[in-house]
Design an enzyme around this catalytic site. Sequence first.
Site, PDB file in Angstrom:
ATOM      1  N   SER A   7       0.833  -1.203   0.000  1.00 29.26           N
ATOM      2  CA  SER A   7       0.000   0.000   0.000  1.00 29.26           C
ATOM      3  C   SER A   7       0.867   1.252   0.000  1.00 29.26           C
ATOM      4  O   SER A   7       1.640   1.481   0.932  1.00 29.26           O
ATOM      5  CB  SER A   7      -0.904   0.017   1.232  1.00 29.26           C
ATOM      6  OG  SER A   7      -1.561   1.267   1.339  1.00 29.26           O
ATOM      7  N   HIS A  32      -1.462  -1.333  -3.957  1.00 24.63           N
ATOM      8  CA  HIS A  32      -2.713  -0.880  -3.354  1.00 24.63           C
ATOM      9  C   HIS A  32      -2.732   0.636  -3.283  1.00 24.63           C
ATOM     10  O   HIS A  32      -1.791   1.258  -2.778  1.00 24.63           O
ATOM     11  CB  HIS A  32      -2.832  -1.473  -1.946  1.00 24.63           C
ATOM     12  CG  HIS A  32      -4.197  -1.389  -1.349  1.00 24.63           C
ATOM     13  ND1 HIS A  32      -5.249  -2.181  -1.764  1.00 24.63           N
ATOM     14  CD2 HIS A  32      -4.682  -0.617  -0.351  1.00 24.63           C
ATOM     15  CE1 HIS A  32      -6.320  -1.904  -1.038  1.00 24.63           C
ATOM     16  NE2 HIS A  32      -6.006  -0.945  -0.172  1.00 24.63           N
ATOM     17  N   ASP A  34      -5.006   3.693  -1.924  1.00 29.76           N
ATOM     18  CA  ASP A  34      -6.118   4.103  -1.071  1.00 29.76           C
ATOM     19  C   ASP A  34      -6.570   5.509  -1.425  1.00 29.76           C
ATOM     20  O   ASP A  34      -5.819   6.472  -1.258  1.00 29.76           O
ATOM     21  CB  ASP A  34      -5.696   4.081   0.402  1.00 29.76           C
ATOM     22  CG  ASP A  34      -5.556   2.681   0.942  1.00 29.76           C
ATOM     23  OD1 ASP A  34      -6.506   1.902   0.806  1.00 29.76           O
ATOM     24  OD2 ASP A  34      -4.492   2.359   1.501  1.00 29.76           O
ATOM     25  N   MET A  36      -9.028   8.348  -0.292  1.00 26.08           N
ATOM     26  CA  MET A  36      -9.832   8.766   0.863  1.00 26.08           C
ATOM     27  C   MET A  36     -10.326  10.185   0.655  1.00 26.08           C
ATOM     28  O   MET A  36      -9.567  11.047   0.196  1.00 26.08           O
ATOM     29  CB  MET A  36      -8.995   8.714   2.138  1.00 26.08           C
ATOM     30  CG  MET A  36      -8.337   7.403   2.423  1.00 26.08           C
ATOM     31  SD  MET A  36      -7.378   7.509   3.959  1.00 26.08           S
ATOM     32  CE  MET A  36      -6.504   5.958   3.922  1.00 26.08           C
ATOM     33  N   HIS A  65      -8.599   1.187  -3.863  1.00 27.98           N
ATOM     34  CA  HIS A  65      -9.519   1.002  -2.734  1.00 27.98           C
ATOM     35  C   HIS A  65     -10.171   2.349  -2.442  1.00 27.98           C
ATOM     36  O   HIS A  65      -9.526   3.277  -1.961  1.00 27.98           O
ATOM     37  CB  HIS A  65      -8.715   0.498  -1.529  1.00 27.98           C
ATOM     38  CG  HIS A  65      -9.512   0.347  -0.279  1.00 27.98           C
ATOM     39  ND1 HIS A  65      -8.907   0.194   0.954  1.00 27.98           N
ATOM     40  CD2 HIS A  65     -10.845   0.305  -0.047  1.00 27.98           C
ATOM     41  CE1 HIS A  65      -9.834   0.087   1.883  1.00 27.98           C
ATOM     42  NE2 HIS A  65     -11.020   0.158   1.308  1.00 27.98           N
ATOM     43  N   MET A  67     -12.214   4.597  -0.344  1.00 34.99           N
ATOM     44  CA  MET A  67     -12.810   4.958   0.942  1.00 34.99           C
ATOM     45  C   MET A  67     -13.449   6.325   0.764  1.00 34.99           C
ATOM     46  O   MET A  67     -12.993   7.346   1.288  1.00 34.99           O
ATOM     47  CB  MET A  67     -11.736   4.933   2.032  1.00 34.99           C
ATOM     48  CG  MET A  67     -11.299   3.532   2.379  1.00 34.99           C
ATOM     49  SD  MET A  67      -9.993   3.464   3.617  1.00 34.99           S
ATOM     50  CE  MET A  67      -8.568   3.408   2.536  1.00 34.99           C
ATOM     51  N   MET A 136     -11.555  -5.259   6.110  1.00 37.42           N
ATOM     52  CA  MET A 136     -10.697  -4.306   6.808  1.00 37.42           C
ATOM     53  C   MET A 136     -10.344  -4.858   8.186  1.00 37.42           C
ATOM     54  O   MET A 136     -11.229  -5.251   8.945  1.00 37.42           O
ATOM     55  CB  MET A 136     -11.390  -2.960   6.955  1.00 37.42           C
ATOM     56  CG  MET A 136     -11.601  -2.195   5.655  1.00 37.42           C
ATOM     57  SD  MET A 136     -10.059  -1.749   4.821  1.00 37.42           S
ATOM     58  CE  MET A 136      -9.249  -0.731   6.076  1.00 37.42           C
ATOM     59  N   GLY A 141      -9.011   4.762   7.315  1.00 36.41           N
ATOM     60  CA  GLY A 141      -8.756   6.189   7.359  1.00 36.41           C
ATOM     61  C   GLY A 141      -7.319   6.581   7.598  1.00 36.41           C
ATOM     62  O   GLY A 141      -6.875   7.622   7.132  1.00 36.41           O
ATOM     63  N   PHE A 142      -6.574   5.748   8.326  1.00 34.43           N
ATOM     64  CA  PHE A 142      -5.195   6.097   8.650  1.00 34.43           C
ATOM     65  C   PHE A 142      -4.311   4.866   8.559  1.00 34.43           C
ATOM     66  O   PHE A 142      -4.718   3.764   8.963  1.00 34.43           O
ATOM     67  CB  PHE A 142      -5.084   6.695  10.062  1.00 34.43           C
ATOM     68  CG  PHE A 142      -5.848   7.973  10.233  1.00 34.43           C
ATOM     69  CD1 PHE A 142      -5.290   9.187   9.838  1.00 34.43           C
ATOM     70  CD2 PHE A 142      -7.125   7.970  10.763  1.00 34.43           C
ATOM     71  CE1 PHE A 142      -5.994  10.369   9.993  1.00 34.43           C
ATOM     72  CE2 PHE A 142      -7.836   9.152  10.911  1.00 34.43           C
ATOM     73  CZ  PHE A 142      -7.272  10.352  10.524  1.00 34.43           C
ATOM     74  N   GLY A 143      -3.094   5.035   8.061  1.00 37.30           N
ATOM     75  CA  GLY A 143      -2.130   3.955   8.041  1.00 37.30           C
ATOM     76  C   GLY A 143      -1.464   3.777   9.389  1.00 37.30           C
ATOM     77  O   GLY A 143      -1.581   4.617  10.283  1.00 37.30           O
ATOM     78  N   GLY A 144      -0.761   2.658   9.549  1.00 40.30           N
ATOM     79  CA  GLY A 144       0.024   2.423  10.745  1.00 40.30           C
ATOM     80  C   GLY A 144      -0.753   1.986  11.967  1.00 40.30           C
ATOM     81  O   GLY A 144      -0.207   1.978  13.074  1.00 40.30           O
ATOM     82  N   ASP A 174      -6.752  -5.848   4.821  1.00 36.55           N
ATOM     83  CA  ASP A 174      -6.071  -4.556   4.784  1.00 36.55           C
ATOM     84  C   ASP A 174      -6.056  -3.945   6.170  1.00 36.55           C
ATOM     85  O   ASP A 174      -7.116  -3.636   6.724  1.00 36.55           O
ATOM     86  CB  ASP A 174      -6.793  -3.631   3.802  1.00 36.55           C
ATOM     87  CG  ASP A 174      -6.135  -2.264   3.658  1.00 36.55           C
ATOM     88  OD1 ASP A 174      -5.088  -2.030   4.287  1.00 36.55           O
ATOM     89  OD2 ASP A 174      -6.678  -1.422   2.922  1.00 36.55           O
ATOM     90  N   GLY A 175      -4.839  -3.777   6.722  1.00 35.35           N
ATOM     91  CA  GLY A 175      -4.712  -3.042   7.971  1.00 35.35           C
ATOM     92  C   GLY A 175      -3.928  -3.786   9.029  1.00 35.35           C
ATOM     93  O   GLY A 175      -4.354  -4.845   9.493  1.00 35.35           O
ATOM     94  N   GLY A 176      -2.760  -3.255   9.378  1.00 34.72           N
ATOM     95  CA  GLY A 176      -2.004  -3.803  10.489  1.00 34.72           C
ATOM     96  C   GLY A 176      -1.328  -5.133  10.212  1.00 34.72           C
ATOM     97  O   GLY A 176      -0.903  -5.814  11.156  1.00 34.72           O
ATOM     98  N   GLY A 196       1.320  -1.837   4.330  1.00 30.57           N
ATOM     99  CA  GLY A 196       1.991  -0.592   3.981  1.00 30.57           C
ATOM    100  C   GLY A 196       3.284  -0.395   4.734  1.00 30.57           C
ATOM    101  O   GLY A 196       4.377  -0.490   4.177  1.00 30.57           O
ATOM    102  N   SER A 197       3.179  -0.115   6.016  1.00 29.47           N
ATOM    103  CA  SER A 197       4.364   0.192   6.816  1.00 29.47           C
ATOM    104  C   SER A 197       5.366  -0.950   6.807  1.00 29.47           C
ATOM    105  O   SER A 197       6.584  -0.721   6.788  1.00 29.47           O
ATOM    106  CB  SER A 197       3.947   0.498   8.259  1.00 29.47           C
ATOM    107  OG  SER A 197       3.099   1.634   8.310  1.00 29.47           O
TER     108      SER A 197
END
Length: 215
Positions: A7, A32, A34, A36, A65, A67, A136, A141-144, A174-176, A196-197
């Site tokens: 991402s 990916h 995003d 938003m 994606h 959002m 999700m 809304g926010f990465g990390g 998607d996420g974490g 992502g991170s």
Amino acid sequence: MNYLCPSILAADFWELGEQVARVEKAGAPYLHIDVMDGMFVPSISFGMPILASVRRRSGLFLDVHMMVSKPERYIAELIRLGADGITIHVEACDCISSTLDQIRALGVKTGIAINPETPVSAVLPYMEKVDMVLVMTVRPGFGGQEYIIDCIDKIKEVRRIINQNYPGVKLEIDGGVTLGNLEMNLAAGADVIVTGSAIFKGDIEANVREFLKRM
């Protein structure tokens, strides 16, 4: 088959082109993106110019994606600029069925996403219209953000439904997602891994290769 989908929300935008090239060189098949809008989610990310720029630079599958509230407003333009797949949120659109039909009619892959608090039943009416379901595993809304462990049961439920009735549909999360929880998510049934991170922090190519080795 499993797919890694880095991402770019976590990329350094000063060096975006170079970092996307590193992801591609290391062997990731997807990217990916995003989008938003500050309405459906509290954050604003990026949109049409970034997609167009990445498309010019990269041959990766661009997984967009959305959002975004009322995503149907932007479908045709996103596809014109190079999206290979578009995922919309079941919570963000009053015309989900017709929007998915529009995406498919324009020749790209369709996806439907659900937030952590949304039941799996919300996507069931649209399963025949999608190529992918996105679960999700953080609040969008926010990465990390930290992975929400309760989502593992939702992943298993979606995988069970796909296996029983829609074997051609992919299951994206998607996420974490990190190397530390990757195996758990693959075992639960995810086959498209957005992260992502864990990719863009540090040695990008080494991170991509390590994920691919474990997938």
